[in-house]
Design a protein around this motif. Sequence first.
Motif, mmCIF file in Angstrom:
data_model
loop_
_atom_site.group_PDB
_atom_site.id
_atom_site.type_symbol
_atom_site.label_atom_id
_atom_site.label_comp_id
_atom_site.label_asym_id
_atom_site.label_seq_id
_atom_site.Cartn_x
_atom_site.Cartn_y
_atom_site.Cartn_z
ATOM 1 N N GLU A 5 23.431 12.413 1.492
ATOM 2 C CA GLU A 5 22.904 11.150 2.017
ATOM 3 C C GLU A 5 22.558 10.186 0.888
ATOM 4 O OE1 GLU A 5 19.713 12.773 4.285
ATOM 5 O OE2 GLU A 5 20.819 12.629 6.178
ATOM 6 N N ARG A 8 25.825 8.816 -0.549
ATOM 7 C CA ARG A 8 26.385 7.823 0.374
ATOM 8 C C ARG A 8 25.621 6.502 0.289
ATOM 9 N NH1 ARG A 8 29.316 6.857 4.957
ATOM 10 N NH2 ARG A 8 28.284 5.699 6.622
ATOM 11 N N SER A 9 24.307 6.598 0.252
ATOM 12 C CA SER A 9 23.476 5.405 0.170
ATOM 13 C C SER A 9 23.742 4.629 -1.132
ATOM 14 C CB SER A 9 22.002 5.805 0.251
ATOM 15 O OG SER A 9 21.177 4.684 0.142
ATOM 16 N N MET A 12 27.165 2.933 -0.886
ATOM 17 C CA MET A 12 27.122 1.768 0.005
ATOM 18 C C MET A 12 26.438 0.595 -0.693
ATOM 19 S SD MET A 12 26.331 3.636 3.648
ATOM 20 C CE MET A 12 25.966 2.116 4.491
ATOM 21 N N ARG A 13 25.352 0.868 -1.393
ATOM 22 C CA ARG A 13 24.649 -0.197 -2.114
ATOM 23 C C ARG A 13 25.532 -0.779 -3.211
ATOM 24 N NH1 ARG A 13 20.558 -3.081 -3.553
ATOM 25 N NH2 ARG A 13 19.631 -3.069 -5.602
ATOM 26 N N ASN A 15 28.799 -0.816 -3.355
ATOM 27 C CA ASN A 15 29.869 -1.602 -2.736
ATOM 28 C C ASN A 15 29.365 -2.966 -2.290
ATOM 29 O OD1 ASN A 15 31.807 0.338 -3.137
ATOM 30 N ND2 ASN A 15 31.640 1.207 -1.095
ATOM 31 N N GLN A 16 28.152 -3.011 -1.721
ATOM 32 C CA GLN A 16 27.588 -4.281 -1.280
ATOM 33 C C GLN A 16 27.308 -5.199 -2.466
ATOM 34 O OE1 GLN A 16 27.327 -5.154 2.020
ATOM 35 N NE2 GLN A 16 27.049 -7.153 1.114
#
Length: 52
Positions: A5, A8-9, A12-13, A15-16
């Motif tokens: 997790e 993944r977090s 995602m951060r 990528n943003q």
Amino acid sequence: MSANEQARSLMMRQNQLVKNRQQSMLSRSAAEVGLDATEMSVSRDRASGSMS
């Protein structure tokens, strides 16, 4: 929070952050050549494959 997790977090951060940086660069470049926000959103949608 498990290691999966967390990974993944973090991804995602990251990528943003990259997307935000790219959008900022695109906006600055568009402003330099005289495009307005409407023209930029159409170009961005075409580049990302969105159809509106």
